[in-house]
Design an enzyme around this catalytic site. Structure first.
Site, short mmCIF file in Angstrom:
data_model
loop_
_atom_site.label_atom_id
_atom_site.label_comp_id
_atom_site.label_asym_id
_atom_site.label_seq_id
_atom_site.Cartn_x
_atom_site.Cartn_y
_atom_site.Cartn_z
CG ASP A 15 22.42 -18.85 57.79
OD1 ASP A 15 21.45 -19.35 58.38
OD2 ASP A 15 22.83 -19.24 56.69
NE ARG A 94 25.45 -8.68 48.20
CZ ARG A 94 24.36 -8.56 48.94
NH1 ARG A 94 24.09 -7.41 49.53
NH2 ARG A 94 23.56 -9.58 49.12
CG ASP A 123 25.66 -11.80 47.33
OD1 ASP A 123 25.86 -11.07 46.35
OD2 ASP A 123 24.59 -11.81 47.97
CB SER A 179 17.04 -17.04 51.05
OG SER A 179 17.47 -17.05 49.69
#
Length: 401
Positions: A15, A94, A123, A179
Site C-alpha cells: 500500500d 500513534r 488510525d 492485516s
C-alpha cells in the site's frame, strides 16, 4: 520551480509503496518516514525500497524508549483498558509516530503529510487529529479517502498491476488473509477472514506468543517492583535483574511471549461508529498491568481508587482510543494519574503458566494501609468489633423505611 514536499508514513508494504509512487506521479517530492516502535521489521530493506521507488530521503527514527516511557508506562499507572478487554496497543503507538512524522516534515519544509490508513478505521482519525494539534496548518493527503485513488485501486490486484508498471519491488509471497499492525506493546490482526466474528483465528496467525497449549509445562516465576505506580525493576530466572525502562519492558515481553500470555479475540466499537473484530497479542503489557492492579489492592486508598477507576481510567482509555492524546483533557487526566499513584510502591511476585498470569504475593515497605493485626480473624487487635453494630445500624436506616 521546486516541487512541493510531502512526508509519507512509510512501511515498505504494498500500500505505502504504491502511495509513494502515486505521490511522485502527482508531482510531489516525497520524504519517507519510518518509526521504529518495536516492530520486527527490516528497516534497511524498506529504506532501500523507498529510495529505489523514488523517495528523496528516508528517515528511520527509533522511538521505542519514548513509546515505553511516555505512553505505555502511564497506561500501566492508570490500568488503561478499552471496553474492559483491549489494552490499547495500537492506540498507544500513534501519538509518538505522529509526533515523529511532524518533526521530520517540519525539518524538511514539507507542505503536507500523508499516510496509508484506510477510510474505515480508527488510525486515520488518530494520526490526523495528532497532525493538526501539532501543526494546525499542515495539509494531510489521505489517499484511501480520495476518489481518484480508491476508485483507481479497488483491490490488491490493481495495486499489484500498478506496482509492476511503476517498477515497485513486490515480494511474491502469498498474502496472509488478514492485516497486521505490530509494535513493542502488541500485534493486532483484523480484516480478511477475521471479518466473520464467528471464524476461529488459526493457530499460525499469532506471531508474538507461543500457543498456550505448546507453552512450557513448568511455571515461570518473576518479581516486579513498582515506585509511584511505575515498574522500576524486574527480577527473573533466579537472580537476573533489569531496571532500564525499555529493557524492562522487553524482558516482560519475552517472559509473557514464551508462556503464551496476552491473547484476546474481541469485537470492539470503533470511534467512527462501526463494529470491528480484532485479535490482539499484548504480552508484556498484560503482565505489567495485572501486577500493578494487584499491588493497588494493597497500597491504594479505596476512595482514590474508586475515583480513578470511574473517572480517570475510563476517560484516559477513551481519549487514547479516539486519538485525542494531544488534547487539554489528556494533559489534565495525566496529572490526575500521577497524583493517584503516590502510594503505589511495592513488590509483586508473579507466575505465568500456559497463557495464565497469577500473583503469588505482594508487599510494600513504605505503605501501611494493610494492617495484618487489624484484619486477622485470630486476634482482636486495635479494631473494636462492637463498633460495627453502630455502623450497621446507620447503614440500615434507609433500608428500613
Amino acid at each position: 520551480m521546486a516541487k512541493e514536499k510531502v512526508c509519507l508514513a512509510y512501511s515498505g508494504g504494498l500500500d505505502t509503496s504504491c502511495i509513494l509512487a502515486w505521490l511522485l506521479e502527482a508531482g510531489y517530492e516525497v520524504i519517507c518516514f519510518m518509526a521504529d516502535v518495536g516492530q520486527e521489521e527490516d528497516f534497511e530493506a524498506a529504506k532501500a525500497k523507498a529510495l529505489k521507488i523514488g523517495a528523496s530521503k528516508v528517515y528511520i527514527e527509533d522511538l521505542r524508549k519514548e513509546f515505553v516511557e511516555q505512553l505505555c508506562f502511564p497506561a500501566i499507572q492508570c490500568n488503561a483498558i478499552y471496553e474492559n478487554v483491549y489494552l490499547l496497543g495500537t492506540s498507544l503507538a500513534r501519538p509518538v509516530i505522529a509526533r515523529g512524522q511532524i518533526a521530520v516534515a517540519q525539518k524538511e519544509g514539507c507542505v503536507a503529510v500523508s499516510h496509508g490508513c484506510t477510510g474505515k478505521g480508527n488510525d486515520q482519525v488518530r494520526f490526523e487529529l495528532a497532525f493538526y494539534a501539532l501543526q494546525p496548518d499542515i495539509k494531510v493527503i489521505a489517499p484511501w479517502r480520495m476518489p481518484e485513488f480508491y476508485e483507481r485501486f479497488a483491490g490488491r490486484n490493481d495495486l499489484l498491476e500498478y506496482a509492476e508498471k511503476k517498477g515497485v519491488p513486490v515480494y511474491q509471497t502469498k498474502a496472509k488473509p488478514w492485516s497486521m499492525d505490530e509494535n513493542l506493546a502488541h500485534c493486532s490482526y483484523e480484516a480478511g477472514i477475521l471479518e466473520d466474528p464467528d471464524m476461529e483465528a488459526s493457530k499460525d496467525m499469532w506471531k508474538l506468543t507461543l500457543d498456550p497449549t505448546d507453552a512450557p509445562d513448568k511455571p515461570e516465576d518473576f518479581t516486579i517492583h513498582f515506585e509511584k505506580g511505575l515498574p522500576v525493576k524486574l527480577e527473573y530466572e533466579n537472580g537476573k535483574t533489569v531496571t532500564e525502562p525499555l529493557q524492562l519492558f522487553l524482558t516482560a515481553n519475552a517472559i509473557a511471549r514464551r508462556n503464551g500470555v496476552g491473547r484476546i479475540d474481541i469485537v470492539e466499537n470503533r470511534f467512527i461508529g462501526l463494529k470491528s473484530r480484532g485479535c490482539y497479542e499484548t504480552p508484556g503489557l498484560t503482565i505489567l498491568r495485572s501486577a500493578h492492579i494487584d499491588l493497588e489492592g494493597l497500597v491504594l486508598d479505596r476512595e482514590v481508587r474508586a475515583l480513578r477507576d470511574q473517572f480517570v481510567t475510563y476517560n484516559y482509555s477513551k481519549i487514547l482510543y479516539n486519538g485525542l492524546y494531544f488534547s487539554p483533557e489528556r494533559e489534565f487526566l495525566e496529572g490526575s494519574i500521577v497524583a493517584s499513584q503516590k502510594s503505589v510502591n511495592g513488590t509483586v511476585r508473579c507466575r505465568v503458566y500456559k497463557g495464565n498470569f497469577s500473583v503469588l504475593g505482594r508487599s510494600s515497605e513504605t505503605e501501611k494501609l494493610y494492617d495484618m493485626s487489624e484484619s486477622s480473624m485470630d486476634e482482636i487487635g486495635s479494631f473494636a468489633p462492637q463498633d460495627t453494630t453502630g455502623f450497621i445500624s446507620v447503614q440500615a436506616i434507609r433500608l428500613k423505611k
